[in-house]
Design a protein around this motif. Sequence first.
Motif, PDB file in Angstrom:
ATOM      1  N   LEU A 172       0.821  -1.209   0.000  1.00 37.00           N
ATOM      2  CA  LEU A 172       0.000   0.000   0.000  1.00 37.00           C
ATOM      3  C   LEU A 172       0.855   1.260   0.000  1.00 37.00           C
ATOM      4  O   LEU A 172       0.584   2.202  -0.746  1.00 37.00           O
ATOM      5  N   VAL A 173       1.903   1.271   0.814  1.00 40.06           N
ATOM      6  CA  VAL A 173       2.787   2.439   0.847  1.00 40.06           C
ATOM      7  C   VAL A 173       3.431   2.640  -0.518  1.00 40.06           C
ATOM      8  O   VAL A 173       3.477   3.757  -1.048  1.00 40.06           O
ATOM      9  N   ARG A 174       3.920   1.561  -1.100  1.00 42.74           N
ATOM     10  CA  ARG A 174       4.561   1.664  -2.424  1.00 42.74           C
ATOM     11  C   ARG A 174       3.562   2.110  -3.489  1.00 42.74           C
ATOM     12  O   ARG A 174       3.885   2.910  -4.370  1.00 42.74           O
ATOM     13  N   TYR A 175       2.330   1.614  -3.400  1.00 45.48           N
ATOM     14  CA  TYR A 175       1.286   2.023  -4.347  1.00 45.48           C
ATOM     15  C   TYR A 175       1.020   3.519  -4.222  1.00 45.48           C
ATOM     16  O   TYR A 175       0.948   4.235  -5.218  1.00 45.48           O
ATOM     17  N   TYR A 176       0.854   3.989  -2.972  1.00 46.00           N
ATOM     18  CA  TYR A 176       0.611   5.415  -2.756  1.00 46.00           C
ATOM     19  C   TYR A 176       1.750   6.261  -3.329  1.00 46.00           C
ATOM     20  O   TYR A 176       1.511   7.271  -3.994  1.00 46.00           O
ATOM     21  N   LEU A 177       2.980   5.860  -3.052  1.00 52.75           N
ATOM     22  CA  LEU A 177       4.126   6.622  -3.541  1.00 52.75           C
ATOM     23  C   LEU A 177       4.158   6.667  -5.062  1.00 52.75           C
ATOM     24  O   LEU A 177       4.415   7.712  -5.664  1.00 52.75           O
ATOM     25  N   GLN A 178       3.903   5.528  -5.684  1.00 51.02           N
ATOM     26  CA  GLN A 178       3.939   5.487  -7.149  1.00 51.02           C
ATOM     27  C   GLN A 178       2.789   6.269  -7.765  1.00 51.02           C
ATOM     28  O   GLN A 178       2.988   7.052  -8.694  1.00 51.02           O
ATOM     29  N   ALA A 179       1.570   6.051  -7.249  1.00 51.41           N
ATOM     30  CA  ALA A 179       0.396   6.697  -7.844  1.00 51.41           C
ATOM     31  C   ALA A 179       0.417   8.204  -7.605  1.00 51.41           C
ATOM     32  O   ALA A 179       0.286   8.999  -8.548  1.00 51.41           O
ATOM     33  N   LEU A 180       0.586   8.622  -6.357  1.00 51.86           N
ATOM     34  CA  LEU A 180       0.560  10.042  -6.034  1.00 51.86           C
ATOM     35  C   LEU A 180       1.814  10.754  -6.540  1.00 51.86           C
ATOM     36  O   LEU A 180       1.770  11.941  -6.867  1.00 51.86           O
ATOM     37  N   GLY A 181       2.919  10.012  -6.629  1.00 51.58           N
ATOM     38  CA  GLY A 181       4.165  10.588  -7.114  1.00 51.58           C
ATOM     39  C   GLY A 181       4.119  11.007  -8.571  1.00 51.58           C
ATOM     40  O   GLY A 181       4.930  11.816  -9.016  1.00 51.58           O
ATOM     41  N   THR A 182       3.179  10.493  -9.336  1.00 48.41           N
ATOM     42  CA  THR A 182       3.056  10.891 -10.739  1.00 48.41           C
ATOM     43  C   THR A 182       2.527  12.316 -10.871  1.00 48.41           C
ATOM     44  O   THR A 182       2.726  12.956 -11.904  1.00 48.41           O
ATOM     45  N   GLY A 183       1.833  12.792  -9.829  1.00 52.49           N
ATOM     46  CA  GLY A 183       1.187  14.095  -9.928  1.00 52.49           C
ATOM     47  C   GLY A 183      -0.068  14.054 -10.786  1.00 52.49           C
ATOM     48  O   GLY A 183      -0.710  15.080 -11.011  1.00 52.49           O
ATOM     49  N   ALA A 184      -0.447  12.870 -11.252  1.00 52.26           N
ATOM     50  CA  ALA A 184      -1.580  12.734 -12.161  1.00 52.26           C
ATOM     51  C   ALA A 184      -2.872  12.373 -11.442  1.00 52.26           C
ATOM     52  O   ALA A 184      -3.950  12.478 -12.020  1.00 52.26           O
ATOM     53  N   VAL A 185      -2.767  11.941 -10.192  1.00 53.43           N
ATOM     54  CA  VAL A 185      -3.943  11.547  -9.427  1.00 53.43           C
ATOM     55  C   VAL A 185      -3.983  12.365  -8.141  1.00 53.43           C
ATOM     56  O   VAL A 185      -2.953  12.582  -7.501  1.00 53.43           O
ATOM     57  N   GLU A 186      -5.172  12.854  -7.782  1.00 53.27           N
ATOM     58  CA  GLU A 186      -5.292  13.730  -6.616  1.00 53.27           C
ATOM     59  C   GLU A 186      -5.379  12.969  -5.301  1.00 53.27           C
ATOM     60  O   GLU A 186      -4.861  13.417  -4.288  1.00 53.27           O
ATOM     61  N   ARG A 187      -6.100  11.838  -5.300  1.00 48.66           N
ATOM     62  CA  ARG A 187      -6.330  11.098  -4.064  1.00 48.66           C
ATOM     63  C   ARG A 187      -6.324   9.606  -4.339  1.00 48.66           C
ATOM     64  O   ARG A 187      -6.712   9.169  -5.415  1.00 48.66           O
ATOM     65  N   VAL A 188      -5.916   8.847  -3.310  1.00 54.59           N
ATOM     66  CA  VAL A 188      -5.963   7.388  -3.364  1.00 54.59           C
ATOM     67  C   VAL A 188      -6.562   6.896  -2.049  1.00 54.59           C
ATOM     68  O   VAL A 188      -6.111   7.299  -0.979  1.00 54.59           O
ATOM     69  N   PHE A 189      -7.581   6.031  -2.147  1.00 50.35           N
ATOM     70  CA  PHE A 189      -8.245   5.498  -0.966  1.00 50.35           C
ATOM     71  C   PHE A 189      -8.005   3.993  -0.849  1.00 50.35           C
ATOM     72  O   PHE A 189      -8.178   3.253  -1.826  1.00 50.35           O
ATOM     73  N   TRP A 190      -7.661   3.566   0.358  1.00 49.59           N
ATOM     74  CA  TRP A 190      -7.527   2.131   0.641  1.00 49.59           C
ATOM     75  C   TRP A 190      -8.906   1.582   0.961  1.00 49.59           C
ATOM     76  O   TRP A 190      -9.635   2.116   1.795  1.00 49.59           O
ATOM     77  N   TRP A 191      -9.265   0.492   0.315  1.00 48.61           N
ATOM     78  CA  TRP A 191     -10.520  -0.212   0.623  1.00 48.61           C
ATOM     79  C   TRP A 191     -10.151  -1.486   1.340  1.00 48.61           C
ATOM     80  O   TRP A 191      -9.528  -2.366   0.735  1.00 48.61           O
ATOM     81  N   GLN A 192     -10.543  -1.663   2.530  1.00 44.39           N
ATOM     82  CA  GLN A 192     -11.072  -0.764   3.514  1.00 44.39           C
ATOM     83  C   GLN A 192     -10.623  -1.285   4.881  1.00 44.39           C
ATOM     84  O   GLN A 192     -10.115  -2.385   4.983  1.00 44.39           O
TER      85      GLN A 192
END
Length: 201
Positions: A172-192
């Motif tokens: 999850l941490v790696r996913y957040y870093l990769q997804a948010l690090g692109t600057g292309a996505v504003e928010r990421v939510f963990w389910w759940q």
Amino acid sequence: TFALPQNRELVKDPERWRRSLEEIGPRFSPYRKRFQVGQGINRSKWGIWNLNEYVRFVQEASALGQVAILAPSVIDFEYHVTAAVLNLRRPGLRFDAVSALLYVDRRGAPENPQAGFDTEGKVLLLKAIADTARNSTGRVWITEVNWPLREGPHSPAGQAVSVGEEEQADYLVRYYLQALGTGAVERVFWWQMIAKGYGLV
């Protein structure tokens, strides 16, 4: 942000859906004016069987009043459905942000590719679709991601792709870093947090 999922009975009864929205809007808008309309619309088990049904479903969301609509909430890496919805020529079909349930779980680590795209590549492709789509503002949110936990019979995805709690936390941490690090996505939510087979509680 409030997610408004659906089932088949609700999809087949537009009047009931409209009445629900008329109640939900005034009740929840004072807390937050962001609503995700639809959930996993590319999976018939959640009630949407074709794009016409989804269009009717989301058009009724005007009953929520002056709110931000997040959609189309396609699950997994099936952007052909996302692009189809975002480019339909239908009156009143406009999304304030593109929401995606962008899972990686069956491929393990978020760096693992699917059809040549790792998490970063998938996010950038989704942003490109959102930026060029007819019914989108270009904003992108990932509203669901997780990995199934090894906790016995409740793991819906099966033991072969299940992970331990530490591994899930790491992914999850790696996913957040990769997804948010692109600057292309504003928010990421963990389910759940609370869910048999997925949540920690």
